[in-house]
Design an enzyme around this catalytic site. Sequence first.
Site, PDB file in Angstrom:
ATOM      1  N   TYR A  63       0.847  -1.198   0.000  1.00 48.83           N
ATOM      2  CA  TYR A  63       0.000   0.000   0.000  1.00 48.83           C
ATOM      3  C   TYR A  63       0.877   1.240   0.000  1.00 48.83           C
ATOM      4  O   TYR A  63       1.865   1.308   0.742  1.00 48.83           O
ATOM      5  CB  TYR A  63      -0.898   0.029   1.249  1.00 48.83           C
ATOM      6  N   GLU A  65      -0.571   4.795  -0.544  1.00 46.46           N
ATOM      7  CA  GLU A  65      -1.371   6.011  -0.799  1.00 46.46           C
ATOM      8  C   GLU A  65      -0.503   7.240  -0.558  1.00 46.46           C
ATOM      9  O   GLU A  65       0.254   7.297   0.418  1.00 46.46           O
ATOM     10  CB  GLU A  65      -2.596   6.032   0.109  1.00 46.46           C
ATOM     11  N   ASP A 209      -5.999  13.970 -25.285  1.00 46.36           N
ATOM     12  CA  ASP A 209      -6.036  12.557 -24.895  1.00 46.36           C
ATOM     13  C   ASP A 209      -5.288  11.778 -25.966  1.00 46.36           C
ATOM     14  O   ASP A 209      -5.810  11.543 -27.063  1.00 46.36           O
ATOM     15  CB  ASP A 209      -7.495  12.091 -24.799  1.00 46.36           C
ATOM     16  N   THR A 235      -2.832   6.350 -22.201  1.00 48.18           N
ATOM     17  CA  THR A 235      -2.758   5.000 -21.638  1.00 48.18           C
ATOM     18  C   THR A 235      -1.364   4.487 -21.930  1.00 48.18           C
ATOM     19  O   THR A 235      -0.668   4.995 -22.810  1.00 48.18           O
ATOM     20  CB  THR A 235      -3.790   4.037 -22.269  1.00 48.18           C
ATOM     21  N   LYS A 238      -1.246   0.794 -25.146  1.00 45.31           N
ATOM     22  CA  LYS A 238      -1.590   0.718 -26.577  1.00 45.31           C
ATOM     23  C   LYS A 238      -0.290   0.829 -27.390  1.00 45.31           C
ATOM     24  O   LYS A 238       0.499  -0.101 -27.357  1.00 45.31           O
ATOM     25  CB  LYS A 238      -2.610   1.806 -26.923  1.00 45.31           C
ATOM     26  N   ARG A 244      -1.247  -2.338 -18.790  1.00 43.20           N
ATOM     27  CA  ARG A 244      -2.553  -1.673 -18.858  1.00 43.20           C
ATOM     28  C   ARG A 244      -2.596  -0.576 -17.787  1.00 43.20           C
ATOM     29  O   ARG A 244      -2.466  -0.866 -16.593  1.00 43.20           O
ATOM     30  CB  ARG A 244      -3.624  -2.729 -18.574  1.00 43.20           C
TER      31      ARG A 244
END
Length: 425
Positions: A63, A65, A209, A235, A238, A244
């Site tokens: 974790y 955060e 984008d 992203t 691609k 991903r």
Amino acid sequence: MKKDNNKKKHENHTLNKDTDTEVRKIIERELARQKSQLVLIASENFASEEVVKTMGSVLTNKYAEGYPGNRYYGGCEHIDEIEELAINRANKLFGSNYSNVQPHSGVQANTAIFLAVLNPYDKVLSMNLRDGGHLSHGHAQNLSGKYFEIHTYSVDPETEQIDYENVRKLAKRVQPKLMIAGASSYSRIIDFNKFREIADEVGAYLMADIAHIAGLIASDCHPTSVGVADFTTATTHKTIRGPRGGLILADKKYSGLINKSVFPGIQGGPLMHVIAAKAVAFREAMENSFKEYGRRIIENSRAMCSFLKDEGFRIVSGGTDNHLFLIDLTELGMTGMEAQNVLSSVGIILNKNVIPYDKLNPDLTSGIRIGTPAVTTQGMGTEEMYKIGELISYTLKNRANKTKLDGAHKKVKELVSNFPVYTDI
Ligand code: DSN
């Protein structure tokens, strides 16, 4: 006997290996599918074995955060190193001075920008989904469409390309707070400088984008949006060929605003195993061979596109400048859905896609979208693109002939077997 049972109970969980045969066998079947079919989905690729293995690392346990140097959990010293490395590599690759590598996806990256600069009911001007835009740019069922007042621009009905004068007129009329440049099924160069001029004329923020074309930008095969748009979202799976995930690039003056929007705005703990794999992919994309990869993606896309055009298929906008193109199937009397299904039956995997001014709904569509990032990663070149074009044409034109479809399937398998992937996984 009793003693043995107790011993078993305290066995270290981490020592259990490969016991879930049910899941493992499905993964094996998926791997076999990926190795035996032609992947022409414009948004898919084959990440390197190093990227895949990094995603399967123990970083998934942590974790973290917060951000490097400012976490809500102890034990983050190595996690900080990983995230800093990913950030530095993203900045070096794209020439930015701020990046956020935490978005879990492209939609999350976009949503973080909305949260950073918009209030509910603010106006957004984006590309119509039917003309190439994306669901997260204002679809009625997406958060963007529910919380903001969405206005869309279409492509010119004749050229099927963005009409920048029309975008300007719309922007002047709508007075959006945010303009979005970027698409998921647009085959032409996007002129980010023109969008910048228009955004400046109406005092709007500009978000680019680049989810689809990030790898083309990184390889200098498409003009960049970094340093032009206020915010660039992307992203990483691609054309960038990584894990991903999502990415945001911007000027560092927006760092506080964007960091807060990603966490705690819309996400909790970052996926550190994915962030490490992003770092790996960014390093790979800095290699000289990646520039050649970007160039070959486009060369392949153009080769297959012109072959299919010569075969009599109508290509949306008449051609392509990037990794994808769209075929309008209307004259063939079939829907995109039918084409997707019959091509899938011979091992050619692509997706149905709406085309500009499509009269059919997105479940049927009048078109298919074809992309070359994955086959280019496999090492295929223009000669193979002509063969694939021929197989697509043959399959669609003989879609009712089972014997001919079987013949096409055999040829697809032969072609793919000459370009193996994941030999070591
Ligand atoms: N689903 C992606 C694509 O195929 O273009 C966009 O999110």
